[in-house]
Design an enzyme around this catalytic site. Structure first.
Site, PDB file in Angstrom:
ATOM      1  N   CYS A  46     -12.721 -24.393  25.382  1.00 20.70           N
ATOM      2  CA  CYS A  46     -13.838 -25.056  24.878  1.00 20.70           C
ATOM      3  C   CYS A  46     -13.603 -26.307  25.733  1.00 20.70           C
ATOM      4  CB  CYS A  46     -13.431 -24.938  23.657  1.00 20.70           C
ATOM      5  SG  CYS A  46     -13.467 -23.136  22.950  1.00 20.70           S
ATOM      6  N   CYS A  50     -15.655 -28.820  20.573  1.00 21.93           N
ATOM      7  CA  CYS A  50     -15.806 -27.776  20.123  1.00 21.93           C
ATOM      8  C   CYS A  50     -16.127 -26.959  18.485  1.00 21.93           C
ATOM      9  CB  CYS A  50     -15.474 -26.257  20.642  1.00 21.93           C
ATOM     10  SG  CYS A  50     -16.163 -24.871  20.373  1.00 21.93           S
ATOM     11  N   CYS A  77     -16.621 -20.785  26.859  1.00 24.20           N
ATOM     12  CA  CYS A  77     -16.301 -20.525  25.150  1.00 24.20           C
ATOM     13  C   CYS A  77     -17.943 -20.494  24.957  1.00 24.20           C
ATOM     14  CB  CYS A  77     -15.919 -21.507  24.633  1.00 24.20           C
ATOM     15  SG  CYS A  77     -16.318 -21.757  22.480  1.00 24.20           S
ATOM     16  N   CYS A  80     -19.736 -23.499  22.748  1.00 28.13           N
ATOM     17  CA  CYS A  80     -20.032 -25.239  23.252  1.00 28.13           C
ATOM     18  C   CYS A  80     -19.594 -24.854  24.313  1.00 28.13           C
ATOM     19  CB  CYS A  80     -18.506 -25.887  22.598  1.00 28.13           C
ATOM     20  SG  CYS A  80     -16.621 -24.877  24.068  1.00 28.13           S
TER      21      CYS A  80
HETATM   22 ZN   LIG Z   1     -15.774 -23.587  21.975  1.00 27.37          ZN
END
Ligand SMILES: [Zn+2]
Length: 361
Positions: A46, A50, A77, A80
């Site tokens: 991330c 995030c 991810c 994000c």
């Molecule tokens: Zn994330």
């Protein structure tokens, strides 16, 4: 599941890692793009900002670049999107906020609501938004609303309908803003607008002078007043960009139908309506049309009927925004305690209409 290989040598200094961990805890968007962090328990990496739940420190590994995280077996991810961005991670989130605003423009949008939605403090969200776009979220919301109002007005839609579509609460607010925000006089603006034709008639009715206005698709306005002048002025305010033509002959049938409805002789004349409504207003207005003649419902009963028991006040607002009196029987909605509540065309008229309907006249 892919095995996550822990780096054999910890390349960062402890101090650097501590700073990065703090940035992760703070969801510090300023460090987006400077590093990413992988979470061994999920196999995901991330950006610092995030919005997802914070992992445990012992599961976190920091990487300078997206590529390193991927080489170590982590996947980006989906929330994000640490890979999506033209180098500027904040701009992706600001874009997401913009999309959210555009999709929820009918709602009451506030900074606090956006902050909750995007899991940031109102202060941080505002600062991030401003630094990316140069304007506050509020200014952006206003701009989107104004764009929508312009668009609807150009399509010949009534001011009230354009307003409600764009999430403005009351028409007075639009009038305040139109001049300053359109950036030109309405007359000038109109030149660029498609002039729809609105025909209208004014006639006597059991409730005083009645105006019926229609586009070529159907009735767009039914109003009452004591004299003709306020009716004509109201029509001008409501459809400032339309060509308004008085045409009594063309409206005879509708006029007869409507007065018949009030007097109880015409049970259910089919009146084609050409009105714009938000999805919510449409639900409320359809519920009103199902209230039988001679009966009334409370605002909260209507709210329950449409499956939104908490929306009593919004139901009252939708009733007040009804552009076609009688055809959509908003007069059949009264307060819980039996008081009449409000009526756009005066309480006396509401009372008289209900009395006529109850007496079965
Ligand atoms: Zn994330």
């Amino acid at each position: 599941m892919k095995r996550i290989s822990q780096p054999t040598v910890e390349p960062m200094s402890e101090e650097m890692n501590a700073r990065r961990w703090q940035a992760v805890i703070d969801r510090d968007g300023a460090l987006d793009g400077k590093f990413v962090f992988g979470v061994s328990s999920t196999g995901i990496f991330c950006r610092p900002s995030c919005p997802a739940r914070r992992p445990r420190r012992e599961n976190v590994t920091f990487f300078d670049h997206v590529l390193e995280a991927e080489q170590a077996g982590y996947r980006a991810c989906l929330r994000c999107r640490p890979k999506a961005l033209d180098g500027d991670p904040q701009s992706a989130q600001v874009r997401a906020i913009c999309r959210y605003i555009e999709q929820h423009i009918e709602d009451r949008l506030t900074l606090a609501l956006l902050a909750t939605e995007f899991r940031r403090s109102p202060f941080h969200l505002q600062r991030m938004f401003k630094s990316a776009l140069g304007i506050s979220p509020k200014a952006y919301i206003d701009a989107v609303r104004l764009r929508q109002v312009k668009h609807h007005l150009q399509a010949g839609q009534s001011v009230t309908a354009a307003l409600y579509d764009a999430g403005y609460g009351s028409s007075s607010r639009l009038y305040e803003r139109t001049a300053t925000q359109l950036g030109m006089t309405p007359e000038k603006y109109r030149r660029g607008a498609v002039a729809a034709v609105v025909r209208y008639t004014i006639a006597s009715s059991p409730l005083g002078r009645m105006l019926i206005a229609a586009t070529d698709k159907g009735i767009c306005s039914i109003q009452f007043a004591d004299s003709d002048e306020p009716l004509q002025q109201g029509l001008m305010r409501e459809f400032p960009f339309a060509t308004r033509r008085r045409d009594d002959a063309a409206m005879v049938e509708w006029r007869v139908n409507l007065t018949g409805m009030m007097e109880g002789s015409a049970a259910n004349p089919s009146l084609p309506l050409d009105i714009r409504a938000t999805a919510f207003q449409r639900r409320v207005w359809e519920a009103l049309q199902r209230i039988p003649r001679g009966e009334t419902r409370s605002y909260s009963a209507v709210a329950k009927k449409i499956g939104m028991p908490k929306a009593t006040r919004a139901v009252a607002r939708a009733c007040a925004a009804n552009p076609v009196a009688v055809a959509i029987p908003c007069h059949r909605v009264i307060r819980e305690d039996g008081e009449l509540g409000g009526y756009r065309w005066g309480l006396e008229r509401k009372q008289r209409l209900l009395a006529m309907e109850k007496a079965g006249i």
